[in-house]
Design a protein around this motif. Structure first.
Motif, PDB file in Angstrom:
ATOM      1  N   ALA A   1       4.450  -2.317  -6.448  1.00  0.00           N
ATOM      2  CA  ALA A   1       3.694  -2.833  -5.304  1.00  0.00           C
ATOM      3  C   ALA A   1       3.242  -4.264  -5.550  1.00  0.00           C
ATOM      4  O   ALA A   1       3.330  -5.123  -4.666  1.00  0.00           O
ATOM      5  CB  ALA A   1       2.489  -1.937  -5.035  1.00  0.00           C
ATOM      6  N   ARG A   2       2.762  -4.520  -6.763  1.00  0.00           N
ATOM      7  CA  ARG A   2       2.314  -5.891  -7.078  1.00  0.00           C
ATOM      8  C   ARG A   2       3.484  -6.869  -7.042  1.00  0.00           C
ATOM      9  O   ARG A   2       3.350  -7.983  -6.522  1.00  0.00           O
ATOM     10  CB  ARG A   2       1.652  -5.917  -8.463  1.00  0.00           C
ATOM     11  CG  ARG A   2       1.104  -7.285  -8.843  1.00  0.00           C
ATOM     12  CD  ARG A   2       0.394  -7.267 -10.172  1.00  0.00           C
ATOM     13  NE  ARG A   2       1.310  -6.959 -11.267  1.00  0.00           N
ATOM     14  CZ  ARG A   2       0.959  -6.998 -12.561  1.00  0.00           C
ATOM     15  NH1 ARG A   2      -0.280  -7.287 -12.902  1.00  0.00           N
ATOM     16  NH2 ARG A   2       1.850  -6.712 -13.500  1.00  0.00           N
ATOM     17  N   LYS A   3       4.619  -6.455  -7.567  1.00  0.00           N
ATOM     18  CA  LYS A   3       5.781  -7.341  -7.578  1.00  0.00           C
ATOM     19  C   LYS A   3       6.238  -7.662  -6.163  1.00  0.00           C
ATOM     20  O   LYS A   3       6.493  -8.826  -5.827  1.00  0.00           O
ATOM     21  CB  LYS A   3       6.926  -6.703  -8.369  1.00  0.00           C
ATOM     22  CG  LYS A   3       8.175  -7.553  -8.426  1.00  0.00           C
ATOM     23  CD  LYS A   3       9.291  -6.872  -9.203  1.00  0.00           C
ATOM     24  CE  LYS A   3       9.019  -6.877 -10.679  1.00  0.00           C
ATOM     25  NZ  LYS A   3      10.186  -6.404 -11.467  1.00  0.00           N
TER      26      LYS A   3
ATOM     27  N   LEU B   1       0.829  -1.206   0.000  1.00  0.00           N
ATOM     28  CA  LEU B   1       0.000   0.000   0.000  1.00  0.00           C
ATOM     29  C   LEU B   1       0.867   1.263   0.000  1.00  0.00           C
ATOM     30  O   LEU B   1       0.537   2.255  -0.655  1.00  0.00           O
ATOM     31  CB  LEU B   1      -0.928  -0.006   1.220  1.00  0.00           C
ATOM     32  CG  LEU B   1      -2.039  -1.058   1.222  1.00  0.00           C
ATOM     33  CD1 LEU B   1      -2.745  -1.093   2.567  1.00  0.00           C
ATOM     34  CD2 LEU B   1      -3.036  -0.782   0.102  1.00  0.00           C
ATOM     35  N   LEU B   2       1.974   1.225   0.724  1.00  0.00           N
ATOM     36  CA  LEU B   2       2.871   2.375   0.757  1.00  0.00           C
ATOM     37  C   LEU B   2       3.595   2.557  -0.573  1.00  0.00           C
ATOM     38  O   LEU B   2       3.770   3.680  -1.053  1.00  0.00           O
ATOM     39  CB  LEU B   2       3.883   2.207   1.889  1.00  0.00           C
ATOM     40  CG  LEU B   2       3.354   2.444   3.302  1.00  0.00           C
ATOM     41  CD1 LEU B   2       4.332   1.936   4.344  1.00  0.00           C
ATOM     42  CD2 LEU B   2       3.060   3.921   3.539  1.00  0.00           C
ATOM     43  N   ILE B   3       4.027   1.451  -1.173  1.00  0.00           N
ATOM     44  CA  ILE B   3       4.716   1.546  -2.463  1.00  0.00           C
ATOM     45  C   ILE B   3       3.782   2.110  -3.531  1.00  0.00           C
ATOM     46  O   ILE B   3       4.190   2.894  -4.395  1.00  0.00           O
ATOM     47  CB  ILE B   3       5.257   0.167  -2.882  1.00  0.00           C
ATOM     48  CG1 ILE B   3       6.355  -0.287  -1.903  1.00  0.00           C
ATOM     49  CG2 ILE B   3       5.812   0.196  -4.297  1.00  0.00           C
ATOM     50  CD1 ILE B   3       6.750  -1.738  -2.052  1.00  0.00           C
ATOM     51  N   SER B   4       2.514   1.720  -3.475  1.00  0.00           N
ATOM     52  CA  SER B   4       1.536   2.180  -4.468  1.00  0.00           C
ATOM     53  C   SER B   4       0.810   3.435  -4.008  1.00  0.00           C
ATOM     54  O   SER B   4      -0.271   3.744  -4.528  1.00  0.00           O
ATOM     55  CB  SER B   4       0.515   1.069  -4.733  1.00  0.00           C
ATOM     56  OG  SER B   4      -0.205   0.754  -3.547  1.00  0.00           O
TER      57      SER B   4
ATOM     58  N   ALA C   1       8.090   4.160  -4.610  1.00  0.00           N
ATOM     59  CA  ALA C   1       7.413   4.725  -3.445  1.00  0.00           C
ATOM     60  C   ALA C   1       8.001   6.078  -3.090  1.00  0.00           C
ATOM     61  O   ALA C   1       9.132   6.406  -3.489  1.00  0.00           O
ATOM     62  CB  ALA C   1       7.554   3.772  -2.260  1.00  0.00           C
ATOM     63  N   PRO C   2       7.255   6.902  -2.342  1.00  0.00           N
ATOM     64  CA  PRO C   2       7.830   8.161  -1.850  1.00  0.00           C
ATOM     65  C   PRO C   2       9.099   7.896  -1.042  1.00  0.00           C
ATOM     66  O   PRO C   2       9.227   6.849  -0.387  1.00  0.00           O
ATOM     67  CB  PRO C   2       6.710   8.741  -0.976  1.00  0.00           C
ATOM     68  CG  PRO C   2       5.458   8.110  -1.477  1.00  0.00           C
ATOM     69  CD  PRO C   2       5.843   6.743  -1.954  1.00  0.00           C
ATOM     70  N   THR C   3      10.014   8.833  -1.054  1.00  0.00           N
ATOM     71  CA  THR C   3      11.305   8.637  -0.393  1.00  0.00           C
ATOM     72  C   THR C   3      11.179   8.296   1.100  1.00  0.00           C
ATOM     73  O   THR C   3      11.946   7.462   1.600  1.00  0.00           O
ATOM     74  CB  THR C   3      12.188   9.877  -0.578  1.00  0.00           C
ATOM     75  OG1 THR C   3      12.446  10.031  -1.979  1.00  0.00           O
ATOM     76  CG2 THR C   3      13.508   9.729   0.163  1.00  0.00           C
ATOM     77  N   PRO C   4      10.250   8.905   1.867  1.00  0.00           N
ATOM     78  CA  PRO C   4      10.131   8.477   3.269  1.00  0.00           C
ATOM     79  C   PRO C   4       9.842   6.982   3.406  1.00  0.00           C
ATOM     80  O   PRO C   4      10.329   6.331   4.338  1.00  0.00           O
ATOM     81  CB  PRO C   4       8.956   9.315   3.790  1.00  0.00           C
ATOM     82  CG  PRO C   4       8.921  10.522   2.912  1.00  0.00           C
ATOM     83  CD  PRO C   4       9.361  10.045   1.566  1.00  0.00           C
ATOM     84  N   VAL C   5       9.089   6.430   2.471  1.00  0.00           N
ATOM     85  CA  VAL C   5       8.810   4.995   2.485  1.00  0.00           C
ATOM     86  C   VAL C   5      10.080   4.211   2.207  1.00  0.00           C
ATOM     87  O   VAL C   5      10.386   3.222   2.884  1.00  0.00           O
ATOM     88  CB  VAL C   5       7.719   4.653   1.450  1.00  0.00           C
ATOM     89  CG1 VAL C   5       7.502   3.146   1.362  1.00  0.00           C
ATOM     90  CG2 VAL C   5       6.420   5.356   1.799  1.00  0.00           C
ATOM     91  N   SER C   6      10.832   4.629   1.203  1.00  0.00           N
ATOM     92  CA  SER C   6      12.083   3.941   0.874  1.00  0.00           C
ATOM     93  C   SER C   6      13.058   3.990   2.048  1.00  0.00           C
ATOM     94  O   SER C   6      13.716   2.994   2.367  1.00  0.00           O
ATOM     95  CB  SER C   6      12.713   4.568  -0.370  1.00  0.00           C
ATOM     96  OG  SER C   6      11.843   4.482  -1.474  1.00  0.00           O
ATOM     97  N   ALA C   7      13.157   5.152   2.681  1.00  0.00           N
ATOM     98  CA  ALA C   7      14.080   5.300   3.808  1.00  0.00           C
ATOM     99  C   ALA C   7      13.679   4.407   4.972  1.00  0.00           C
ATOM    100  O   ALA C   7      14.538   3.901   5.706  1.00  0.00           O
ATOM    101  CB  ALA C   7      14.132   6.761   4.246  1.00  0.00           C
ATOM    102  N   TYR C   8      12.386   4.201   5.155  1.00  0.00           N
ATOM    103  CA  TYR C   8      11.900   3.429   6.303  1.00  0.00           C
ATOM    104  C   TYR C   8      11.852   1.942   6.002  1.00  0.00           C
ATOM    105  O   TYR C   8      12.447   1.134   6.722  1.00  0.00           O
ATOM    106  CB  TYR C   8      10.510   3.932   6.683  1.00  0.00           C
ATOM    107  CG  TYR C   8      10.033   3.443   8.041  1.00  0.00           C
ATOM    108  CD1 TYR C   8      10.889   3.396   9.132  1.00  0.00           C
ATOM    109  CD2 TYR C   8       8.720   3.038   8.228  1.00  0.00           C
ATOM    110  CE1 TYR C   8      10.457   2.957  10.367  1.00  0.00           C
ATOM    111  CE2 TYR C   8       8.272   2.602   9.458  1.00  0.00           C
ATOM    112  CZ  TYR C   8       9.143   2.561  10.528  1.00  0.00           C
ATOM    113  OH  TYR C   8       8.711   2.119  11.747  1.00  0.00           O
ATOM    114  N   LEU C   9      11.167   1.579   4.918  1.00  0.00           N
ATOM    115  CA  LEU C   9      10.961   0.166   4.622  1.00  0.00           C
ATOM    116  C   LEU C   9      12.210  -0.497   4.078  1.00  0.00           C
ATOM    117  O   LEU C   9      12.576  -1.596   4.504  1.00  0.00           O
ATOM    118  CB  LEU C   9       9.827  -0.007   3.606  1.00  0.00           C
ATOM    119  CG  LEU C   9       8.393  -0.059   4.126  1.00  0.00           C
ATOM    120  CD1 LEU C   9       7.981   1.257   4.767  1.00  0.00           C
ATOM    121  CD2 LEU C   9       7.447  -0.416   2.992  1.00  0.00           C
TER     122      LEU C   9
END
Length: 803
Positions: free
Chosen positions: A163-165, A148-151, A239-247
């Motif tokens: 996200a699907r991958k 959900l965060l990636i998409s 994904a938005p950069t905050p998502v990349s930094a966290y996940l």
């Protein structure tokens, strides 16, 4: 509810509250409310540091499904606390960063923070759960929430694709992991991780050991993007950069690392565990580092660098598993240094990679591009971002005086000691492992140099940017500055967190070793030794490759930045779609006869297999009685009516004959004192016959089947098989009732219908009380059907006209 359970559930509770209060916070960025959750949790876990010192731990139990040994038991030890601090601490910085990164007037912030909080709670659930099934539930929630965060930017096709991958790959691994957990339960009868550790010898002697180990590792490898399952991570960078930094730097991709570390006391000691983890990690390390050099997108470089660093962590955990193979405690203490190195680098990686992702996000946010060929000359325009990137990249490349240098030197030390480990085959392949890991370190230095110099040095071309380039606002810089501050502090004072965070985590992974002996003394300078020479070699070769970059950057392999394993994924997905379409076309023919054929074929196959596998067929006529003559007559008429159905050529006689068969069966129920069934059968049969007569009179004449002889023969054989199987089940059930060791389920209802449910009619009690949920669902189905019929009637005669 205990405090640990509340800590796990608090993000989920906040995720429910955020949408409710979101309309009330239009003037205030939702992130300022969200940040309170990870901040409070981080302080809570900081105050629990004393509970895990010297190998201490806390267990807080909560019964859930005790009959299946599924309990929500929270377990906090050094390893769980380390991850909890990373999850919540990095979570605070990511939320703070997102407040200035995401525009509250343009973004759906409620959705973003709900997904982020779901993910945070699920990660805490993973690292603090002692029960494998509960861990699996949280594991899959991380897959869902991360997708959900990636998409989040769902209008972007790349976001949906990524996200699907990620969902397909990680959920596949999650299913495999769950199967491994079930195998462990079949052997030990428990889902508790600590109980499994206590039964380690039993598990290692079990025939399920290797399958369970492989299945669990599949879950870990897919989640932590290990080769060859690594290809989902670069696409997740949409994904938005905050998502990349966290996940993708500090949390989600570390879940697989956590699982391997947590399961090490159960599986370590087997050479298979050692070699699978070391070889997989080594392949991931070299593949990720080489692939990062080919990337043109800044996030792409960081994605493959993350893959490479995760491979390094896996190698260290694999080497550290040798601490269960030594003949003496002192020997195992020597091998345990690899586990210590893994934990130290785990923390170091979270600091420098988190800061780098945020720095790249700043560059993208302020320039409008991440393409390395468009960037250049940003050092003077973005000096703070330049400094953050310099420190983060230097740490990842292993340059002093930063924390990455210390853990890289320790990694080299473990590689030099590999040949002395008590593992089969390590003497032969130890040199190969050392060489491959050193080459990967050279490429690590190289891609750090490419990212740094191509971004901040060279010529600044204003035409390459869609906006006016300037330094990021102060709020966006706070989080990466804090992280690079930790990079510097932990490089200059490396023992700062060792006694409170690192040593307890190591003791949790190595419970068979005395916690007081697992001491670590780090220092930035170790003198002139082989490790330092290896580091100098890395810098020398890496610098040479960068200086000659213009000569080999146009090689064919450098022009393809997309990972070749993506084509395997694409072809597999296309093949799955094509085969699914073919199967659907075969099954969904629109012919009711074909649907019945498939269903009956499946039922016959399943029941036949069950009969053969369980060896449950038995036949006994020892307690039979002679049937009265009229009963033979009823059976004869039933058989005759059934056979007559085969020769009916018109619908009306066919329906009437079907009704005759139904009424004869109702008569059989009445003869055998099943009045309830007889009445039900009579009512249903009467209504069915009437409805069919009303409906079929409007249809065209019945067409006889014109299929091939093979199809007709199949239908005849299948019909005979169904009848024979029903007969065998009935006779076997009758024989079982005469078995002295068999207690029919009806005895339970006879004994408890009145005492437990207060009803004298046992059939009614079963339907209403013992099987009440089934009955409610059946009523629900009937209600849905009734509504569907009502809507069809209304549409048919809407306004007195056909629609």
């Amino acid at each position: 509810m205990s405090s640990l359970h509340l800590a796990i559930l608090l993000p989920f509770i906040a995720a429910i509250v955020i949408p409710l209060i979101y309309p009330l916070t239009k003037r205030l960025h939702t992130g300022w409310i969200t940040i309170l959750v990870p901040a409070a949790l981080f302080m809570y876990f900081v105050f629990r540091l004393g509970d895990t010192a010297n190998g201490g731990y806390i267990v807080e139990e909560m019964a859930w499904v005790p009959s299946l040994d599924i309990n929500f038991d929270a377990y906090l030890d050094g390893l769980g606390l380390l991850f909890a601090l990373l999850i919540t601490g990095i979570g605070v910085l990511v939320v703070l960063y997102s407040i200035f990164y995401l525009d509250k007037t343009k973004e759906q912030l409620a959705n973003f923070y709900v997904y982020l909080l779901m993910f945070m709670g699920a990660m805490l659930g993973i690292v603090l759960s002692d029960n494998l099934i509960v861990l699996y539930i949280f594991w899959e929630i991380t897959s869902l929430s991360s997708a959900l965060l990636i998409s989040y930017w769902f209008t972007n096709k790349g976001s949906i694709f990524g996200a699907r991958k990620s969902m397909l790959v990680t959920v596949f691994g999650g299913f495999a992991m769950m199967a491994g957990f079930i195998l462990l339960y079949l052997e030990t009868g428990t889902f508790s991780i600590q109980a499994l550790i206590d039964q380690r010898d039993l598990i290692m002697a079990s025939p399920y050991f290797i399958p369970a180990m492989i299945l669990v590792l599949l879950g870990a490898f897919t989640k932590s993007a290990q080769f060859p399952f690594h290809f989902w991570l670069p696409d997740a960078m949409e994904a938005p950069t905050p998502v990349s930094a966290y996940l993708h730097s500090a949390t989600m991709v570390k879940a697989g690392i956590y699982l391997v570390a947590r399961m090490t006391p159960i599986f370590a000691g087997a050479s298979e565990w050692f070699w699978i983890i070391v070889v997989t990690g080594l392949m991931t390390l070299i593949w990720g580092s080489v692939s990062a050099v080919r990337q043109k997108d800044l996030k792409g470089i960081l994605a493959f660098s993350t893959i490479s660093q995760l491979g390094l962590l896996m190698v260290l955990l694999g080497l550290g598993s040798a601490a269960f193979t030594g003949e003496t405690i002192d020997e195992n203490l020597v091998y345990s240094a690899a586990i210590m190195t893994a934990i130290i680098h785990l923390f170091n990686h979270a600091t420098f990679k988190g800061s780098l992702f945020m720095a790249v996000g700043i560059i993208d946010h302020e320039t409008g591009t991440r393409h390395i060929q468009k960037l250049g000359g940003l050092m003077a325009i973005m000096p703070v971002t330049f400094t953050i990137s310099l420190i983060g990249l230097a740490s990842m490349a292993g340059i002093p005086p930063f924390n990455g240098f210390i853990s890289k030197e320790m990694f080299f030390t473990e590689l030099l000691h590999i040949s002395s480990m008590n593992v089969a085959g390590v003497e032969t392949w130890g040199v190969v492992i050392l060489a491959v890991a050193w080459i990967a370190s050279v490429f690590t230095f190289l891609y750090c140099a490419i990212l740094f110099f191509k971004t901040f040095f060279g010529t600044f071309n204003k035409e390459n940017f869609s906006k006016e380039v300037h330094e990021a606002p102060l709020g966006m810089l706070i989080s990466p500055v804090i992280l690079v501050g930790l990079v510097i502090i932990l490089g200059l004072f490396p023992n700062l967190l060792v006694p409170t965070v690192i040593e307890p985590a190591v003791a949790s992974i190595l419970p068979h070793l005395p916690a007081e002996e697992l001491t670590i003394n780090l220092s930035l300078w170790h003198g002139l030794n082989t490790e330092l020479l290896m580091s100098l070699g890395v810098i020398g070769f890496g610098t040479t490759l960068y200086m000659t970059y213009s000569k080999w950057k146009n090689l064919r392999i450098m022009q393809h930045d997309r990972d070749p394993f993506n084509s395997v994924y694409d072809k597999s997905l296309n093949g799955l779609s094509t085969s699914s379409e073919w199967i659907t076309n075969v099954q969904m023919t629109g012919r009711l006869k074909d649907y019945f054929t498939y269903m009956l074929l499946f039922i016959v196959s399943l029941l036949t297999y069950s009969f053969i596998r369980s060896d449950s067929f038995t036949l006994s006529f020892t307690q039979t009685e002679e049937a009265p003559l009229f009963l033979y007559g009823i059976v004869f008429l039933t058989i005759l009516s059934t056979i007559a159905l085969l020769f009916m050529k018109e619908r009306i006689p066919l329906i009437i004959t079907v009704g005759v068969v139904g009424f004869l069966i109702a008569l059989l129920f009445a003869v055998f004192s099943a009045q309830d069934l007889a009445i039900t059968q009579l009512l249903i049969e009467t209504v069915t016959v009437v409805l069919l007569l009303l409906a079929f009179r409007h249809l065209p004449e019945m067409v006889q089947e014109t299929g091939s002889r093979v199809r007709k023969s199949l239908h005849i054989a299948l019909s005979a098989s169904v009848g024979l199987l029903v007969f065998l089940i009935g006779t076997a059930s009758f024989a079982l009732r005469n078995d002295a060791n068999f207690t029919p389920v009806s005895e339970f209802f006879i004994e408890n219908s009145y005492s437990l449910a207060g009803g004298k009619n046992m059939v009614n009690v079963i339907l209403v009380d013992f099987r009440g949920l089934d009955t409610i669902l059946e009523v629900l189905v009937l209600a849905i059907v009734a509504l569907a019929i009502l809507m069809m009637v209304k549409l048919r005669f809407k306004g007195g006209e056909d629609v």
